[in-house]
Design an enzyme around this catalytic site. Structure first.
Site: not given
Ligand code: GAL
Length: 682
Positions: A153, A318
């Site tokens: 990110e 994700e």
């Molecule tokens: C995303 C990130 C993950 C995890 C998730 C929850 O932005 O890529 O590593 O942190 O959020 O906070």
């Protein structure tokens, strides 16, 4: 489309984020087997685990991930390996504090969270090069590895960088751009308030100023600089990885965050883009109107439109699978039964062929103990894993959709100059945000599939697929963009500009032409004066033929110039009787200049009058509360109908269509349960 293990145009693939470093080694194999049994064929690992491979400066140990990857090879699990640069080790930031990012006052962000580094320190770039090289050398030939994720990110947590290294790199960026201080002073209008620079060392990234009023032209360049820095950091890693990849393996990164030209980054460094989708965030943002219940998590489709514009077929690295929060933030409730499937299908409807859930197990330590994954702390079977298993079965049935892009005949045009200008210029930002949401809402509720198209990353040929393009408020206009749209209109397209168009140049300075400057000829419009709508003006109204609509935020008094015709007039307040909408036909198409920002009702009226609303209405009648998305090509089209409400919905299928997930032929009234999704072959 180049084919990779997970985006291959033949099937949809499930994945999950897994952190071997969070769990005892004795659990690994069982977890891998259980994931595979659940339908998870791919895991993303290692993106925060620098210390596991370089525990001390220059000392490399590969055995930890070797042991884990051995098990992946053995079980048949495929792996996306993350480069670990989002979280520099403590030894690194302690020894080289110059790698740390700083706030506007120059105070360093310290070790303990993540993304606290800056992209420009020479030593961080060197250490990044070394760790990425060593990881790629050691792991890239592994059978189980199918691709790499760069960092994690980029520009998340913050997209502001104020370290010394950033100021030094900013000067180089500006020297390359302007060549001389005279040119820079001119572009930044530094004569205003005596800001003239007399040597490059006097220039810094924006710092604390009185009333936070940093020179806007400088800040616009700073946004471009931050984007270039993030892209450069990504490319530094991509160029190394490319040298070691097995044939067919891919490079991606996950987004998407501000001050970053994701299009250019993808073009120069990635095989495809991936997105992190947490639709339940929408419940917690007050920017959303409480009346728009049906548009809350559905608004995540706006983000997916952005992702599609970068990469029509993409991955979700994700995908939300549980309740969310940090120990410092209480963010989102647990998905209700069916919602996890709904959000997965929302991603697929917009072009995702790979869905990876965040995360397999919920962390038992650290800031993210409340960011729930599929399994809770104990790992016991639960409702969410049962739902993922059902998703797996549904995804098998949806394989005909793989590789087929989202189809839209209406678009919102954008460009990064205006996106970034609107972030810092309130006069621009207020109209830009209001119109984008209004157009999105109107398109959603009228079931008009819509794209974003970035003007600097498209072609005249690609624009031809659109019947109507809204370019709501391009305050900054260039001859190239104006020219491309003039050609689009000549060849039969309809383009609609809103107020505040074309009054700035690329530096962000206002032009002295009659407005709308570079768009005057195309639109036949003559903007004679303008104002934002006075707080005591009441409802500002417009009459357009038989219809009335409401002006929003701003009013340009727009009369016909050469070749233009007046279409609508203001009927209230200071410009009553004056022009609100002017159009000009050219070739086979037409250009409009609308003097205000769009309300949802106005956006609907435009879509309807232009014959662009509800293009599938003859085949499907869908309630406003459901989203309709279509993926397909010239041969086959698939309609996704998504119900975001906790109450059932009814659709009418006007010609027999096959439900892909059940195989049933449907016609007539069909019930969609709460959070239900249907995918129909049209
Ligand atoms: C995303 C990130 C993950 C995890 C998730 C929850 O932005 O890529 O590593 O942190 O959020 O906070």
């Amino acid at each position: 489309m180049t084919k990779h293990a997970i985006l291959n145009g033949t099937k949809l693939t499930l994945g999950a984020c897994y952190y071997p470093e969070h769990w005892p080694e004795s659990m690994w194999k069982e977890d891998l087997l259980r994931m595979l049994d659940t339908g998870i064929e791919v895991i993303r690992i290692a993106e925060f685990a620098w210390s596991k491979t370089e525990p001390e400066e220059g000392v490399f140990t590969f055995d930890f991930f070797d042991r884990f990857l051995d098990l992946c090879d053995e079980t048949g699990m495929k792996v996306i390996f993350g480069t670990p640069t989002a979280t520099p080790p403590a030894w690194l930031t302690e020894k080289y504090p110059e790698v740390l990012n700083a706030d506007t006052e120059g105070i360093l962000y310290r070790h303990g969270a993540r993304r606290h580094y800056n992209y420009n320190t020479v030593v961080y770039r060197a250490l990044t090069e070394r760790i990425v090289t060593r990881l790629a050398e050691h792991y890239a030939q592994r059978k189980c590895i199918i691709g790499w994720q760069i960092d994690n990110e980029l520009n998340c947590e913050t997209n502001e960088f104020h370290s010394e290294a950033d100021s030094a790199a900013f000067r180089i960026f500006l020297k390359e751009k302007y060549g001389s201080l005279d040119a820079l002073n001119e572009a930044w209008g530094t004569v205003f308030w005596n800001q003239t620079y007399t040597c490059w060392q006097e220039i810094h990234v924006p710092r604390k100023t009185i009333s936070d009023s940093t020179n806007p032209h400088e800040v616009l360049d700073y946004s471009r600089f931050v984007s270039a820095s993030a892209r450069g950091f990504c490319k530094l890693q991509a160029d190394i990885l490319r040298r070691y990849l097995k044939p067919g393996d891919f490079i991606t990164t996950n987004g998407m965050f501000g001050r970053l030209d994701n299009h250019q980054m993808t073009e120069e460094s990635l095989d495809f883009y991936t997105y992190d989708s947490y639709p339940n965030f929408a419940y917690c943002l007050d920017a959303y109107n409480p009346d728009d219940r049906d548009l809350r998590d559905r608004r995540w489709s706006r983000n997916l439109m952005e992702v599609r514009s970068v990469c029509p077929i993409f991955g979700i690295m994700e995908q939300q699978s549980g309740a969310n929060g940090w120990n410092t933030r209480m963010e989102a409730p647990t998905p209700r039964p069916g919602q996890l499937t709904l959000w997965t299908m929302q991603s697929i409807a917009h072009g995702a062929d790979f869905i990876s859930y965040f995360r397999w197990r919920t962390a038992t330590m650290g800031t993210e103990i409340y960011w729930h994954g599929i399994l809770d702390y104990s790992g016991r079977e639960n409702r969410r894993i049962a739902e993922v298993r059902e998703v797996r079965e549904k995804m098998k049935k949806l394989s005909p959709v793989a590789g087929k892009p989202y189809m839209a005949r209406v678009a919102i045009a954008k460009d990064y100059d205006n996106v970034w200008d609107a972030e810092l210029d309130k006069w621009h930002g207020r109209v830009a945000w209001a119109s984008e949401m209004a157009l999105f809402n109107a398109a959603q509720r009228t079931h008009t599939p819509m794209d974003f198209v970035y003007m600097d990353h498209t072609t005249p040929e690609a624009l031809k697929q659109y019947k109507v393009i809204f370019y709501p408020h391009p305050g900054i206009m260039t001859p190239e963009r104006a020219g491309m749209l003039a050609q689009y209109v000549k060849e039969g397209g309809t383009v609609v500009f809103g107020c505040r168009s074309a009054y700035k140049n690329l530096t962000g300075q206002c032009v002295m032409d009659r407005l709308p400057g570079l768009l005057a000829e195309l639109t036949g419009a003559d903007v004679q004066e303008y104002s934002f709508i006075a707080p005591d003006a009441g409802t500002a109204t417009i009459r357009w033929g038989e219809d009335t609509m409401e002006a929003a935020v701003f009013m340009d008094l727009v009369e016909p110039g050469e070749g233009g015709g007046k279409e609508a007039v203001y009927t209230s307040d200071v410009y009553a009787g004056g022009g609100a909408l002017v159009s000009r036909a050219a070739g086979a198409g037409k250009a409009y200049y609308y003097g205000s920002a769009f309300t949802e009702a106005a956006a609907r009226l435009f879509l309807e009058k232009m014959g662009a609303a509800n293009p599938y209405g003859e085949m499907l009648e869908v309630p406003e509360s459901c989203e309709l998305a279509v993926r397909g090509d010239g041969e086959r089209q698939y309609a996704f109908i998504l119900n975001y409400l906790k109450t059932p919905a009814e659709i009418r299928v006007r010609k027999p269509m096959k439900d892909l997930m059940t195989g049933e032929m449907l016609e007539g009234t069909v019930k969609l349960p709460a959070y239900g999704v249907s995918v129909l072959e049209m």
